[in-house]
Design an enzyme around this catalytic site. Structure first.
Site, PDB file in Angstrom:
ATOM      1  N   SER A 130     -10.609  11.825 -42.625  1.00 26.18           N
ATOM      2  CA  SER A 130      -9.702  11.070 -44.026  1.00 26.18           C
ATOM      3  C   SER A 130      -9.985  12.047 -45.380  1.00 26.18           C
ATOM      4  CB  SER A 130     -11.135   9.948 -44.688  1.00 26.18           C
ATOM      5  OG  SER A 130     -10.787   9.190 -44.119  1.00 26.18           O
ATOM      6  N   LYS A 139      -9.628   1.037 -40.746  1.00 20.03           N
ATOM      7  CA  LYS A 139      -9.209   1.394 -38.727  1.00 20.03           C
ATOM      8  C   LYS A 139      -9.835   0.100 -38.436  1.00 20.03           C
ATOM      9  CE  LYS A 139      -9.711   5.989 -37.608  1.00 20.03           C
ATOM     10  NZ  LYS A 139     -10.100   7.156 -36.963  1.00 20.03           N
ATOM     11  N   GLU A 180     -16.014   7.432 -45.480  1.00 20.54           N
ATOM     12  CA  GLU A 180     -14.733   7.697 -45.154  1.00 20.54           C
ATOM     13  C   GLU A 180     -14.917   8.135 -44.221  1.00 20.54           C
ATOM     14  OE1 GLU A 180     -15.469  11.598 -47.215  1.00 20.54           O
ATOM     15  OE2 GLU A 180     -15.583  10.025 -48.113  1.00 20.54           O
ATOM     16  N   ASP A 181     -14.060   8.804 -43.223  1.00 21.50           N
ATOM     17  CA  ASP A 181     -13.684   9.194 -41.532  1.00 21.50           C
ATOM     18  C   ASP A 181     -13.960  10.544 -42.198  1.00 21.50           C
ATOM     19  OD1 ASP A 181     -13.689   6.811 -40.493  1.00 21.50           O
ATOM     20  OD2 ASP A 181     -12.281   8.109 -39.014  1.00 21.50           O
ATOM     21  N   LYS A 182     -14.627  11.540 -41.190  1.00 23.56           N
ATOM     22  CA  LYS A 182     -14.025  13.127 -41.176  1.00 23.56           C
ATOM     23  C   LYS A 182     -13.203  13.126 -41.136  1.00 23.56           C
ATOM     24  CE  LYS A 182     -15.599  16.715 -37.910  1.00 23.56           C
ATOM     25  NZ  LYS A 182     -16.425  17.049 -36.225  1.00 23.56           N
TER      26      LYS A 182
END
Length: 381
Positions: A229, A348, A225-227
């Site tokens: 998220s 994304k 996941e993203d930072k």
């Protein structure tokens, strides 16, 4: 004539030429007689002869094995284990002298002196500790260096599985490697491969090093996941292999760390050999470059009908399935998407349509941007 009677003249010939200790003499014949104790056989063969002042082969090394046994006991004092094995490093000159005697008297199919030393150390250590000597799959391995009088110990790696929940934004999943050793482990990073603990990986590693000891921690992630998220619900599954652990049991199954919570933490046999298939349920906040209405957003349901094709820069192509998709409109240029999809779909890029077809932007025919996305569930198939 018995086998024992046949070997007596050969043993006497050897002893006339070379002074040998009971261990080295017995080893030359014990396999022929199916005996387990080289020393007892050597004692019997030498019963009418004076004991050697200094053994030609080992230089009375067997008399000093207790010194190395104590070294092994000291090395293992901070480890928990039930089985062990022993390796040895000895002076090449000892092996050369052993080869000379075996070659001269054509003694074949017998253990070399290094094997005998490790067997004897194994017997002594097992007797002292009541631990099992296991040559094939030991929990700890000693390498006793009889040349420089040192003892190295390595323990079998330990694999754990668990799930983490991340309820704070701005926290990375993966930890940067130590810049000095690129994650291999060095003195600068205390052999952990990382110097900071400011990520999910870092926090879990730090906790496990404290509980189990060990050097490096190697993670196998089930997705990422993203930072920014969040990872909610039951959390994201992971596997982690701890190299050279000191302890081999973990009494906690869940723990609250500074930024993460870990659940279902347990010791398993191994990390998966192939990537595990999984599904993710995600909530994504999306902004659009022009106005949208509810009728237009209905088009998104078509994305469940055919696979989504993902192209990577490497040239690799994969297909991912969208199982369900719902939306919630906020205003004329933003909405939230709730969708369940096959693991490995880059969220994304799926929104913008960057080498992902069809994407959200393509389907709506409007440039879209993913502001943030959170995981509500990660389900391993």
């Amino acid at each position: 004539m018995t086998t024992y009677q046949k070997i007596i003249p050969i043993a006497n010939q050897i002893l006339k030429k070379y002074d040998l200790c009971e261990h080295c003499l017995g080893r030359l014949f014990s396999k022929q007689l199916h005996l387990s104790s080289n020393k007892l056989l050597g004692k019997k063969l030498k019963k009418n002869l004076k004991s050697a002042q200094r053994c030609y082969i080992c230089k009375n090394l067997f008399d000093n094995l207790n010194y190395f046994l104590n070294m092994m006991l000291d090395s293992a004092s901070s480890y928990s284990y039930s089985s062990f094995s022993v390796g040895a490093i000895i002076k090449p000159s000892i092996i050369d002298r052993d080869d000379i005697v075996r070659s001269k008297y054509k003694l074949k199919g017998i253990d070399g002196i290094k094997t005998d030393i490790t067997k004897e150390l194994g017997k002594l250590f097992s007797k002292k500790t009541q631990k099992t000597f296991d040559y094939l799959d030991p929990e700890i391995v000693f390498t006793v260096n009889l040349k420089d009088e040192s003892c190295d110990i390595r323990s079998k790696s330990l694999t754990l599985s668990g799930r983490y929940v991340k309820s704070i934004r701005g926290f990375l999943q993966k930890q940067k490697s130590c810049s000095n050793c690129s994650g291999k482990g060095c003195r600068i990073c205390d052999f952990h491969g990382i110097t900071e603990y400011d990520s999910v990986e870092g926090e879990i590693s730090q906790f496990l090093f404290k509980k189990l000891g060990g050097t490096t921690a190697k993670f196998t992630w089930i997705g990422g996941e993203d930072k920014s998220s969040l990872v909610l619900g039951t959390g994201r599954p992971f596997f982690v292999k701890i190299q050279n652990p000191h302890k081999r049991n973990l009494r906690v199954s869940s723990v609250n760390l500074k930024h993460t919570k870990v659940n279902n933490l347990k010791i398993v046999l191994d990390s998966p050999k192939k990537p595990l298939k999984f599904n993710s349920s995600v909530e994504a906040k999306i902004s659009t470059s022009s106005k949208i209405d509810s009728k237009l957003l209905q088009k998104l349901k078509n994305l469940t009908q055919n696979p989504i094709v993902v192209y990577e820069k490497s040239g690799k192509r994969s297909e991912k399935k969208i199982f369900s998709i719902k939306h919630k409109k906020h205003d004329d240029t933003s909405f939230t998407l709730f969708f369940k999809f096959e693991g490995g779909l880059p969220v994304k890029r799926f929104v913008t349509g960057d080498d992902v077809s069809p994407g959200i932007s393509q389907t709506l025919n409007i440039p879209c941007k993913c502001l943030e996305f959170d995981f509500h569930d990660v389900e391993v198939k």
